[in-house]
Design an enzyme around this catalytic site. Structure first.
Site, mmCIF file in Angstrom:
data_model
loop_
_atom_site.group_PDB
_atom_site.id
_atom_site.type_symbol
_atom_site.label_atom_id
_atom_site.label_comp_id
_atom_site.label_asym_id
_atom_site.label_seq_id
_atom_site.Cartn_x
_atom_site.Cartn_y
_atom_site.Cartn_z
ATOM 1 N N HIS A 248 24.282 45.559 23.242
ATOM 2 C CA HIS A 248 24.103 44.821 22.893
ATOM 3 C C HIS A 248 22.253 44.688 22.743
ATOM 4 C CE1 HIS A 248 24.073 40.201 21.393
ATOM 5 N NE2 HIS A 248 22.799 40.183 22.283
ATOM 6 N N ASN B 185 23.326 42.918 7.812
ATOM 7 C CA ASN B 185 22.837 41.102 7.758
ATOM 8 C C ASN B 185 21.624 41.749 8.483
ATOM 9 O OD1 ASN B 185 23.884 40.984 5.199
ATOM 10 N ND2 ASN B 185 25.483 39.929 6.188
ATOM 11 N N HIS C 208 25.851 44.828 13.555
ATOM 12 C CA HIS C 208 27.101 45.658 12.757
ATOM 13 C C HIS C 208 26.325 45.608 11.102
ATOM 14 C CE1 HIS C 208 25.971 41.142 12.692
ATOM 15 N NE2 HIS C 208 27.274 41.345 11.591
HETATM 16 P P1 5GP Z 1 26.961 38.572 9.177
HETATM 17 O O1 5GP Z 1 26.979 36.960 8.464
HETATM 18 O O2 5GP Z 1 26.513 38.480 11.181
HETATM 19 O O3 5GP Z 1 26.523 39.917 8.937
HETATM 20 O O4 5GP Z 1 28.819 38.883 9.947
HETATM 21 C C1 5GP Z 1 29.438 38.110 11.034
HETATM 22 C C2 5GP Z 1 30.814 38.805 10.726
HETATM 23 O O5 5GP Z 1 31.372 39.238 11.903
HETATM 24 C C3 5GP Z 1 31.665 38.079 9.268
HETATM 25 O O6 5GP Z 1 31.731 38.685 8.346
HETATM 26 C C4 5GP Z 1 32.622 37.396 10.305
HETATM 27 O O7 5GP Z 1 33.718 37.817 9.319
HETATM 28 C C5 5GP Z 1 32.801 38.499 11.624
HETATM 29 N N1 5GP Z 1 33.000 37.942 12.998
HETATM 30 C C6 5GP Z 1 33.031 36.397 12.909
HETATM 31 N N2 5GP Z 1 33.281 36.351 13.756
HETATM 32 C C7 5GP Z 1 34.631 37.805 14.491
HETATM 33 C C8 5GP Z 1 35.846 37.569 15.324
HETATM 34 O O8 5GP Z 1 35.757 36.785 16.314
HETATM 35 N N3 5GP Z 1 36.025 38.940 15.247
HETATM 36 C C9 5GP Z 1 35.966 39.516 14.381
HETATM 37 N N4 5GP Z 1 37.139 40.227 13.861
HETATM 38 N N5 5GP Z 1 35.034 39.773 12.916
HETATM 39 C C10 5GP Z 1 34.743 38.238 13.566
HETATM 40 ZN ZN ZN Z 2 26.765 41.579 22.410
#
Ligand code: 5GP
Ligand code: ZN
Length: 125
Positions: free
Chosen positions: A55, A99, A112
């Protein structure tokens, strides 16, 4: 070098739950330090996320101790993008996006790398 501390999961973190198998995901790669899985809400024909199993909150939390891990995560991106159907460079290719923080548009606070590719138009990005 992995320490117990950096391997600790954060109890309310959705990506830690995916790492632990408590929330299902469509995996594209797994090794001892890294997991890659399809984004649940894809912007592009190919859209998966590469995460450290540990994490780490964001790129703002990355330090010298993470250099090897960051290198391994980025090195996986091109081979996984091709395996998932992105066409080769230069006519194909892919986008890597991270991001970071509120103004950086980060919604999930577990580091990520988005990897997106495939024929355009894309939904976003
Ligand atoms: P961020 O906006 O933080 O850069 O992107 C988070 C990403 O995580 C988003 O594109 C969203 O669709 C993805 N995401 C959020 N929750 C889940 C989940 O439970 N499973 C998967 N596979 N993707 C997720
Ligand atoms: Zn985590």
């Amino acid at each position: 070098m992995k320490t117990l501390d950096t391997m600790n999961a954060s109890p309310d973190c959705i990506f830690c739950k995916i790492v632990a198998g408590q929330i299902p995901s469509r995996k594209v790669h797994e090794d001892d330090e890294i997991l890659a899985f399809h984004d649940i809400n894809p912007w592009a024909p190919v859209h998966f996320l590469i995460i450290p199993k540990a994490h780490i909150v964001s790129m703002a939390h990355v330090g010298p101790e993470h250099q090897g891990l960051m290198g391994r995560m980025l090195t996986l991106a091109p081979q996984l993008a091709l395996a998932q159907g992105a066409k080769p460079y230069p006519d194909g290719g892919f986008r890597i996006l991270t991001n970071t923080g509120k103004e950086g548009g980060q919604e999930v606070h577990h580091l990520h790398f988005h990897v997106m590719g495939g024929p355009r138009p894309w939904l976003r990005g």
